[in-house]
Design a protein around this motif. Structure first.
Motif, PDB file in Angstrom:
ATOM      1  N   THR A   1     -12.319 104.855 -13.514  1.00  0.00           N
ATOM      2  CA  THR A   1     -12.871 105.591 -14.606  1.00  0.00           C
ATOM      3  C   THR A   1     -13.672 106.681 -13.972  1.00  0.00           C
ATOM      4  O   THR A   1     -14.408 107.416 -15.047  1.00  0.00           O
ATOM      5  CB  THR A   1     -13.637 104.682 -15.607  1.00  0.00           C
ATOM      6  OG1 THR A   1     -14.433 103.841 -14.776  1.00  0.00           O
ATOM      7  CG2 THR A   1     -12.359 103.588 -16.274  1.00  0.00           C
ATOM      8  N   ALA A   2     -14.396 106.399 -12.857  1.00  0.00           N
ATOM      9  CA  ALA A   2     -15.258 107.585 -12.338  1.00  0.00           C
ATOM     10  C   ALA A   2     -14.279 108.634 -12.081  1.00  0.00           C
ATOM     11  O   ALA A   2     -13.195 108.193 -11.044  1.00  0.00           O
ATOM     12  CB  ALA A   2     -16.107 107.052 -11.250  1.00  0.00           C
ATOM     13  N   ARG A   3     -14.459 109.842 -12.063  1.00  0.00           N
ATOM     14  CA  ARG A   3     -13.407 110.738 -11.784  1.00  0.00           C
ATOM     15  C   ARG A   3     -13.898 111.603 -10.378  1.00  0.00           C
ATOM     16  O   ARG A   3     -14.735 112.528 -10.499  1.00  0.00           O
ATOM     17  CB  ARG A   3     -13.362 111.825 -12.829  1.00  0.00           C
ATOM     18  CG  ARG A   3     -12.944 111.049 -14.197  1.00  0.00           C
ATOM     19  CD  ARG A   3     -12.942 111.898 -15.493  1.00  0.00           C
ATOM     20  NE  ARG A   3     -12.690 111.022 -16.569  1.00  0.00           N
ATOM     21  CZ  ARG A   3     -12.338 111.492 -17.960  1.00  0.00           C
ATOM     22  NH1 ARG A   3     -12.426 112.654 -18.085  1.00  0.00           N
ATOM     23  NH2 ARG A   3     -12.233 110.641 -18.709  1.00  0.00           N
ATOM     24  N   TYR A   4     -13.206 110.969  -9.424  1.00  0.00           N
ATOM     25  CA  TYR A   4     -14.103 111.479  -8.024  1.00  0.00           C
ATOM     26  C   TYR A   4     -13.458 112.841  -7.679  1.00  0.00           C
ATOM     27  O   TYR A   4     -14.049 113.543  -6.725  1.00  0.00           O
ATOM     28  CB  TYR A   4     -13.045 110.425  -6.871  1.00  0.00           C
ATOM     29  CG  TYR A   4     -13.503 109.109  -7.360  1.00  0.00           C
ATOM     30  CD1 TYR A   4     -14.721 108.585  -7.044  1.00  0.00           C
ATOM     31  CD2 TYR A   4     -12.475 108.186  -8.082  1.00  0.00           C
ATOM     32  CE1 TYR A   4     -15.142 107.137  -7.158  1.00  0.00           C
ATOM     33  CE2 TYR A   4     -12.904 106.812  -8.236  1.00  0.00           C
ATOM     34  CZ  TYR A   4     -14.243 106.371  -7.841  1.00  0.00           C
ATOM     35  OH  TYR A   4     -14.617 105.167  -8.225  1.00  0.00           O
ATOM     36  N   LEU A   5     -12.506 113.524  -8.311  1.00  0.00           N
ATOM     37  CA  LEU A   5     -12.054 114.745  -8.193  1.00  0.00           C
ATOM     38  C   LEU A   5     -13.324 115.733  -8.421  1.00  0.00           C
ATOM     39  O   LEU A   5     -13.303 117.071  -8.173  1.00  0.00           O
ATOM     40  CB  LEU A   5     -10.840 115.221  -8.898  1.00  0.00           C
ATOM     41  CG  LEU A   5      -9.716 114.392  -8.358  1.00  0.00           C
ATOM     42  CD1 LEU A   5      -8.408 114.607  -9.569  1.00  0.00           C
ATOM     43  CD2 LEU A   5      -9.294 115.084  -7.060  1.00  0.00           C
ATOM     44  N   HIS A   6     -14.117 115.327  -9.371  1.00  0.00           N
ATOM     45  CA  HIS A   6     -15.251 116.174  -9.765  1.00  0.00           C
ATOM     46  C   HIS A   6     -16.694 115.767  -9.181  1.00  0.00           C
ATOM     47  O   HIS A   6     -17.821 115.971  -9.796  1.00  0.00           O
ATOM     48  CB  HIS A   6     -15.364 116.322 -11.449  1.00  0.00           C
ATOM     49  CG  HIS A   6     -13.953 116.658 -11.964  1.00  0.00           C
ATOM     50  ND1 HIS A   6     -13.553 117.972 -11.855  1.00  0.00           N
ATOM     51  CD2 HIS A   6     -13.012 115.836 -12.649  1.00  0.00           C
ATOM     52  CE1 HIS A   6     -12.302 117.961 -12.506  1.00  0.00           C
ATOM     53  NE2 HIS A   6     -12.371 116.962 -12.778  1.00  0.00           N
ATOM     54  N   VAL A   7     -16.704 114.927  -8.083  1.00  0.00           N
ATOM     55  CA  VAL A   7     -17.794 114.541  -7.526  1.00  0.00           C
ATOM     56  C   VAL A   7     -18.190 115.337  -6.493  1.00  0.00           C
ATOM     57  O   VAL A   7     -17.206 115.754  -5.651  1.00  0.00           O
ATOM     58  CB  VAL A   7     -17.815 112.948  -6.886  1.00  0.00           C
ATOM     59  CG1 VAL A   7     -18.687 112.429  -6.019  1.00  0.00           C
ATOM     60  CG2 VAL A   7     -17.508 112.002  -8.020  1.00  0.00           C
ATOM     61  N   GLU A   8     -19.348 115.635  -6.175  1.00  0.00           N
ATOM     62  CA  GLU A   8     -19.875 116.402  -4.948  1.00  0.00           C
ATOM     63  C   GLU A   8     -19.374 115.814  -3.677  1.00  0.00           C
ATOM     64  O   GLU A   8     -19.473 114.670  -3.299  1.00  0.00           O
ATOM     65  CB  GLU A   8     -21.215 116.702  -5.078  1.00  0.00           C
ATOM     66  CG  GLU A   8     -22.337 117.293  -6.137  1.00  0.00           C
ATOM     67  CD  GLU A   8     -23.636 117.253  -6.053  1.00  0.00           C
ATOM     68  OE1 GLU A   8     -24.155 115.970  -6.191  1.00  0.00           O
ATOM     69  OE2 GLU A   8     -24.170 118.104  -5.864  1.00  0.00           O
ATOM     70  N   GLU A   9     -18.864 116.957  -2.881  1.00  0.00           N
ATOM     71  CA  GLU A   9     -18.209 116.327  -1.518  1.00  0.00           C
ATOM     72  C   GLU A   9     -18.906 115.663  -0.738  1.00  0.00           C
ATOM     73  O   GLU A   9     -18.828 114.657   0.024  1.00  0.00           O
ATOM     74  CB  GLU A   9     -17.593 117.538  -0.896  1.00  0.00           C
ATOM     75  CG  GLU A   9     -16.723 117.203   0.371  1.00  0.00           C
ATOM     76  CD  GLU A   9     -15.968 118.207   0.929  1.00  0.00           C
ATOM     77  OE1 GLU A   9     -16.117 118.647   1.996  1.00  0.00           O
ATOM     78  OE2 GLU A   9     -14.830 118.660   0.330  1.00  0.00           O
ATOM     79  N   ASP A  10     -20.318 116.085  -0.624  1.00  0.00           N
ATOM     80  CA  ASP A  10     -21.448 115.477   0.054  1.00  0.00           C
ATOM     81  C   ASP A  10     -21.522 113.758  -0.389  1.00  0.00           C
ATOM     82  O   ASP A  10     -21.633 113.040   0.501  1.00  0.00           O
ATOM     83  CB  ASP A  10     -22.904 116.020   0.377  1.00  0.00           C
ATOM     84  CG  ASP A  10     -22.571 117.395   1.050  1.00  0.00           C
ATOM     85  OD1 ASP A  10     -21.582 117.669   1.758  1.00  0.00           O
ATOM     86  OD2 ASP A  10     -23.451 118.318   0.811  1.00  0.00           O
ATOM     87  N   TYR A  11     -21.733 113.766  -1.690  1.00  0.00           N
ATOM     88  CA  TYR A  11     -21.593 112.428  -2.041  1.00  0.00           C
ATOM     89  C   TYR A  11     -20.284 111.777  -1.785  1.00  0.00           C
ATOM     90  O   TYR A  11     -20.576 110.354  -1.411  1.00  0.00           O
ATOM     91  CB  TYR A  11     -22.148 112.601  -3.663  1.00  0.00           C
ATOM     92  CG  TYR A  11     -22.326 111.128  -4.180  1.00  0.00           C
ATOM     93  CD1 TYR A  11     -23.598 110.887  -4.358  1.00  0.00           C
ATOM     94  CD2 TYR A  11     -21.265 110.438  -4.855  1.00  0.00           C
ATOM     95  CE1 TYR A  11     -24.014 109.460  -4.730  1.00  0.00           C
ATOM     96  CE2 TYR A  11     -21.648 109.267  -5.356  1.00  0.00           C
ATOM     97  CZ  TYR A  11     -23.066 108.917  -5.456  1.00  0.00           C
ATOM     98  OH  TYR A  11     -23.444 107.502  -5.961  1.00  0.00           O
ATOM     99  N   LEU A  12     -19.359 112.097  -1.946  1.00  0.00           N
ATOM    100  CA  LEU A  12     -17.964 111.453  -1.884  1.00  0.00           C
ATOM    101  C   LEU A  12     -17.979 111.088  -0.234  1.00  0.00           C
ATOM    102  O   LEU A  12     -17.538 109.771  -0.166  1.00  0.00           O
ATOM    103  CB  LEU A  12     -16.881 112.440  -2.267  1.00  0.00           C
ATOM    104  CG  LEU A  12     -15.559 111.906  -1.924  1.00  0.00           C
ATOM    105  CD1 LEU A  12     -15.122 110.926  -3.153  1.00  0.00           C
ATOM    106  CD2 LEU A  12     -14.347 113.005  -1.641  1.00  0.00           C
ATOM    107  N   LEU A  13     -18.330 111.955   0.616  1.00  0.00           N
ATOM    108  CA  LEU A  13     -18.204 111.629   2.102  1.00  0.00           C
ATOM    109  C   LEU A  13     -19.363 110.925   2.631  1.00  0.00           C
ATOM    110  O   LEU A  13     -19.044 110.166   3.565  1.00  0.00           O
ATOM    111  CB  LEU A  13     -18.114 112.945   2.890  1.00  0.00           C
ATOM    112  CG  LEU A  13     -17.036 113.859   2.575  1.00  0.00           C
ATOM    113  CD1 LEU A  13     -16.809 115.067   3.422  1.00  0.00           C
ATOM    114  CD2 LEU A  13     -15.395 113.078   2.915  1.00  0.00           C
ATOM    115  N   GLY A  14     -20.399 110.527   1.689  1.00  0.00           N
ATOM    116  CA  GLY A  14     -21.578 110.012   2.252  1.00  0.00           C
ATOM    117  C   GLY A  14     -21.355 108.672   1.455  1.00  0.00           C
ATOM    118  O   GLY A  14     -21.182 107.614   2.113  1.00  0.00           O
TER     119      GLY A  14
END
Length: 427
Positions: A226-239
């Motif tokens: 339900t969290a939409r990872y395609l719209h998460v900042e990349e730094d946050y995604l990779l961190g």
């Protein structure tokens, strides 16, 4: 010759509801008995009163399948049934956060529409971010769909505060999902992700299992998406997200391939839709004054600036500015110390009916504002300024966010004045 009436303390000089209340509490003239709840508490009542208030009671006592003898009601507590009966006799009830949903359930079971409406009104007026989750859980337990809808709607409208509330972790998985899956959840995906990860940790504790990444993933099930990872900042995604190891690595690879390599093929579980975020307006509520900037008799270009600081991490989506030139655009900078985060000229939206001189200035991409850090919003004006704000509020609190505003040394004005009417923020 006048005859004295026999003394009476429950009929003479009493209202109808007072007399009926005495009949209920005393049991005088009762003709039906209810056996209620797990404790099998006995209540005496009067059929005439009951079926005059409820079509269900009318069918129970006067219909072709009318019940005889004592009536067992196992699915309502004695405490709730007592409140419900008194309402039927007197039209009075003291609703509280504790008894609201059980009373609503009784009113719904016996089709007492006025009491149903009263419960819905009470809930709407008394919902707060800190109690909304508890209300939703109760409504879910009693399968009270209309109350669930009220709660979920409120939680979506106040998502930033609700997702960070202590009681959010107490939701069941179904209730959690009903909130985090909404397209209208007006918060960033990082906020949604952090909320479901906190919930997963709490759920592991409740189940007496170690809060490992695998166990968090298991208790969340499909709700992790339900969290939409395609719209998460990349730094946050990779961190943060990679280090948590709750989201499967193959899903993170799919997100990176989609965002970096423009690969349109992603699994259906990775929701492509972007939520509609409605930022909160933090109004300065100052005095709207008029003035002109003059230097040697000529209009003077001026930088108007203010500093602001948030109590929690938020995103700045834009701000409200007073119209100061004819082209309807605003030249501005957002500064983090000496570092310029954004420098742009943006069109201003049409003014609001209640503020004809003010319009929204929206950014292409929200700017992350870190808690406790001071930022500067600077507007550049090359026209006479006819309106500006003075003597504004220095601290503004909405929901769980407090914003402090102060004078900026970057302003070229002799006194602290600025076009900025409000900041548009979301958690």
């Amino acid at each position: 010759m006048a005859v004295d009436l026999p003394p009476s303390d429950w009929q003479v000089g009493k209202t109808l509801s007072e007399s009926l209340d005495h009949l209920l509490t005393s049991g005088i003239g009762s003709d039906v008995t209810f056996i209620v709840g797990d404790d099998k508490t006995r209540f005496s009542a009067h059929k005439l009163v009951l079926f005059s208030r409820s079509p269900v009671f009318f069918a129970m006592f006067e219909g072709p399948m009318a019940e005889k003898g004592e009536i067992t009601i196992p699915d309502i507590s004695a405490e709730t049934f007592k409140l419900f009966l008194r309402y039927l006799y007197t039209d009075r009830i003291h609703l509280t956060e504790r008894n609201l949903v059980p009373v609503f359930n009784a009113a719904r079971k016996y089709c007492v529409d006025i009491l149903i409406s009263s419960c819905q009104t009470f809930l709407t007026k008394n919902l707060r971010p800190e109690n909304a989750c508890s209300f939703l859980e109760q409504a879910h337990l009693f399968m009270a769909e209309s109350l669930q809808e009220i709660c979920v709607r409120f939680m979506i409208q106040n998502a930033a505060a609700v997702l960070q509330s202590v009681t959010f972790n107490d939701l069941c998985l179904d209730c959690l999902t009903s909130v985090t899956e909404s397209d209208d959840l007006g918060v960033t995906e990082t906020c949604v992700y952090e909320a479901i990860i906190r919930w997963a940790g709490a759920q592991c504790t409740r189940q007496n299992i170690e809060p490992t990444p695998d166990n968090k993933r298991k208790v969340l099930g499909k709700t992790v998406y339900t969290a939409r990872y395609l719209h998460v900042e990349e730094d946050y995604l990779l961190g943060r997200i990679c280090s948590d190891k709750v989201v499967p690595p193959e899903d993170i690879i799919d997100v990176i391939n989609h965002n970096r390599n423009k690969n349109p093929s992603v699994p259906e579980k990775l929701n492509l839709r972007k939520r509609s975020v409605i930022p909160i307006k933090f109004h300065r509520n100052g005095y709207l004054a008029s003035n002109s900037f003059l230097l040697g008799g000529q209009t003077h270009e001026a930088d108007e600036a203010l500093c602001f600081r948030s109590s929690v991490d938020v995103f700045l989506y834009g701000f409200g500015s007073i119209f100061s030139n004819k082209k309807g655009s605003v030249d501005f900078k957002i500064l983090d110390g000496d570092n310029c985060l954004v420098e742009a000229s943006k069109p201003m939206s049409e003014p609001h009916p209640d503020a004809p001189n003010i319009g929204d200035v929206m950014f292409d991409t929200p700017i992350k504002i870190l808690a406790g850090k001071t930022y500067t919003l600077l507007e550049h004006s090359n026209n006479p300024v006819y309106h500006h704000f003075e003597k504004c509020a220095l601290k503004i609190t909405r929901q769980h966010i407090s914003v402090e505003i102060s004078c900026s040394p970057r302003s070229s004005l002799s006194s602290w004045k600025a076009h900025v009417a409000y900041l548009l923020l979301s958690g």
